[in-house]
Write a protein that holds these residues in place. Sequence first.
Motif, short mmCIF file in Angstrom:
data_model
loop_
_atom_site.label_atom_id
_atom_site.label_comp_id
_atom_site.label_asym_id
_atom_site.label_seq_id
_atom_site.Cartn_x
_atom_site.Cartn_y
_atom_site.Cartn_z
N ALA A 24 14.06 2.14 0.95
CA ALA A 24 14.14 3.29 1.85
C ALA A 24 12.88 4.13 1.74
O ALA A 24 12.45 4.76 2.72
CB ALA A 24 15.37 4.12 1.50
N MET A 25 12.26 4.16 0.55
CA MET A 25 11.02 4.94 0.39
C MET A 25 9.93 4.37 1.29
O MET A 25 9.18 5.10 1.93
CB MET A 25 10.59 4.91 -1.08
N GLU A 26 9.84 3.03 1.36
CA GLU A 26 8.82 2.41 2.22
C GLU A 26 9.12 2.69 3.70
O GLU A 26 8.20 2.89 4.50
CB GLU A 26 8.74 0.91 1.96
N ILE A 27 10.40 2.74 4.04
CA ILE A 27 10.76 3.06 5.43
C ILE A 27 10.38 4.51 5.72
O ILE A 27 9.72 4.81 6.73
CB ILE A 27 12.28 2.84 5.67
N ALA A 28 10.77 5.41 4.83
CA ALA A 28 10.50 6.84 5.05
C ALA A 28 9.00 7.11 5.11
O ALA A 28 8.51 7.82 5.99
CB ALA A 28 11.15 7.66 3.95
N LEU A 29 8.24 6.51 4.18
CA LEU A 29 6.79 6.72 4.18
C LEU A 29 6.16 6.13 5.44
O LEU A 29 5.22 6.69 6.00
CB LEU A 29 6.15 6.11 2.92
N SER A 30 6.67 4.99 5.90
CA SER A 30 6.16 4.39 7.15
C SER A 30 6.28 5.38 8.29
O SER A 30 5.34 5.57 9.08
CB SER A 30 6.98 3.15 7.53
N LEU A 31 7.46 6.01 8.40
CA LEU A 31 7.69 6.94 9.52
C LEU A 31 6.79 8.17 9.38
O LEU A 31 6.22 8.64 10.36
CB LEU A 31 9.16 7.35 9.59
N GLY A 65 0.78 -1.24 0.00
CA GLY A 65 0.00 0.00 0.00
C GLY A 65 0.81 1.29 0.00
O GLY A 65 0.23 2.37 -0.09
N PHE A 66 2.14 1.20 0.08
CA PHE A 66 2.91 2.46 0.15
C PHE A 66 2.94 3.22 -1.17
O PHE A 66 3.22 4.41 -1.20
CB PHE A 66 4.34 2.18 0.67
N LYS A 75 13.09 12.21 13.85
CA LYS A 75 11.89 12.83 14.45
C LYS A 75 11.25 13.85 13.50
O LYS A 75 10.03 14.00 13.47
CB LYS A 75 12.26 13.53 15.77
N GLN A 76 12.10 14.55 12.73
CA GLN A 76 11.55 15.52 11.76
C GLN A 76 10.87 14.79 10.60
O GLN A 76 9.83 15.23 10.12
CB GLN A 76 12.67 16.43 11.24
N LEU A 77 11.46 13.67 10.19
CA LEU A 77 10.84 12.89 9.11
C LEU A 77 9.43 12.44 9.53
O LEU A 77 8.51 12.39 8.73
CB LEU A 77 11.73 11.67 8.78
N GLN A 78 9.28 12.14 10.83
CA GLN A 78 7.98 11.68 11.32
C GLN A 78 6.91 12.79 11.30
O GLN A 78 5.73 12.50 11.42
CB GLN A 78 8.11 11.12 12.74
N GLN A 79 7.37 14.04 11.15
CA GLN A 79 6.42 15.17 11.13
C GLN A 79 6.11 15.65 9.71
O GLN A 79 5.26 16.52 9.52
CB GLN A 79 7.01 16.38 11.90
N VAL A 80 6.81 15.11 8.74
CA VAL A 80 6.67 15.60 7.37
C VAL A 80 5.31 15.20 6.78
O VAL A 80 4.83 14.09 7.02
CB VAL A 80 7.84 15.02 6.52
N ASP A 81 4.70 16.11 6.00
CA ASP A 81 3.41 15.79 5.37
C ASP A 81 3.61 14.91 4.14
O ASP A 81 4.58 15.07 3.40
CB ASP A 81 2.72 17.08 4.89
N ILE A 82 2.66 14.00 3.93
CA ILE A 82 2.69 13.20 2.70
C ILE A 82 1.34 13.34 2.02
O ILE A 82 0.37 13.75 2.66
CB ILE A 82 3.00 11.70 2.97
N ILE A 83 1.31 13.04 0.73
CA ILE A 83 0.04 13.13 0.04
C ILE A 83 -0.38 11.75 -0.46
O ILE A 83 0.45 10.91 -0.76
CB ILE A 83 0.06 14.14 -1.14
N SER A 84 -1.69 11.58 -0.54
CA SER A 84 -2.22 10.33 -1.06
C SER A 84 -2.36 10.51 -2.58
O SER A 84 -2.90 11.52 -3.04
CB SER A 84 -3.58 10.10 -0.39
N VAL A 85 -1.86 9.57 -3.34
CA VAL A 85 -1.86 9.76 -4.80
C VAL A 85 -2.88 8.88 -5.52
O VAL A 85 -2.85 8.74 -6.72
CB VAL A 85 -0.45 9.53 -5.41
N SER A 86 -3.77 8.23 -4.77
CA SER A 86 -4.82 7.45 -5.49
C SER A 86 -6.19 7.77 -4.93
O SER A 86 -6.32 8.27 -3.86
CB SER A 86 -4.54 5.97 -5.36
#
Length: 344
Positions: free
Chosen positions: A277-284, A30-31, A333-344
């Motif tokens: 690494a993308m899946e790790i970063a998105l997880s956080l 799902g990432f 800790k900063q990565l955990q605060q970053v906004d992500i967008i849903s693309v579907s």
Amino acid sequence: MQKHTTPSRKQQHVELCVNDDVTFRRKTNGFERYEFIHNALPECNFSDISTVTEFLEYRCSMPLLISCMTGGYPDAERINGDLAEICQTFNIPMGVGSQRQAIENSQYHRSFQIVREKAPSIPLLSNIGAPEVAKMKSSDDICRMIDLIKADAMVIHLNPLQELLQPEGSPNFTGVLSGIEQLVRWLEIPIFVKEVGAGISADVAKRLLSVGVKGIDVAGAGGTSWAGVEILRNTEQETLSHYWDWGIPTAECVSQIKPLKTENNFTLVSSGGIQSAMEIALSLALGADFCASARPMLKALFTGGQNELSAQLNQLQLDLKRIMFLVGAVQIKQLQQVDIISVS
Ligand SMILES: Cc1cc2nc3c(=O)[nH]c(=O)nc-3n(C[C@H](O)[C@H](O)[C@H](O)COP(=O)(O)O)c2cc1C
């Protein structure tokens, strides 16, 4: 239906996971439905980016652990020893496979003890299955298992799908939650609960947190299919094949469980098909504190030995730093605060 002893079953699991394609067929973790927002003004120096983060009060080099896999049969000593050496070198945590066999007898205790010998200063996780927890009359056996590897946490795996399809399985989960509650009272180390590839929902997470569980590893769908592994071991392959893709995708589990962090103090681990690494970063960014990976790590070890596994971990760490730079996060800790967008 042929039934195997615990050691021969553990060996078969490793062989199937290394030699066969036992990943989900139609479902992903799902990432791919999420993306970071590019930050053209990251205001940081790439050389300052750090992937260091805490796990069970240890400072680890990156938010990735090698998840619970094996132990309890002859070749497991070599595999666990090799994995542990790498984890010690990289300063990342490691889990051992189910210690049920080691409760039954001491023949393969070395396959577990080797892990603490090779990795004296990383967080180590003991492991036992839910059916054992439901049956436990005292803490004696479990304390011996913890002592074998001087574990920092006890991980209980919930695997109803696997037990259901396994020829030797025990699909009886009556009393598991109260067994976990009892263990929380008995043990001095924290209890984590994980699935094995079918995921943990927010509702199940709430029930686990209500009895004092301190860590939840979602082990969601999209990576190794344990239905798949057991279907390959089963003579009724055709009738069972529709269970191959059963489960909640990893990213869905993490985003469902994240809101529980506002009212509960626990570690949320994202796993189930984590390979990049993308899946790790998105997880956080979605809410996890840490990630875990099992079969991809084992495959790397079997394909190219410790060199290959080290190369993969180095690449993951470097790519994680690159992603952190592109979103302007110097610390985890900063990565955990970053906004992500849903693309579907
Ligand atoms: C060979 C192998 C053996 C495993 N044995 C165990 C086990 O004994 N206990 C457990 O909690 N999980 C076990 N797992 C499940 C993993 O810890 C993990 O939750 C699952 O494979 C999903 O992660 P992945 O997609 O990164 O493989 C095993 C996984 C593999 C590949």
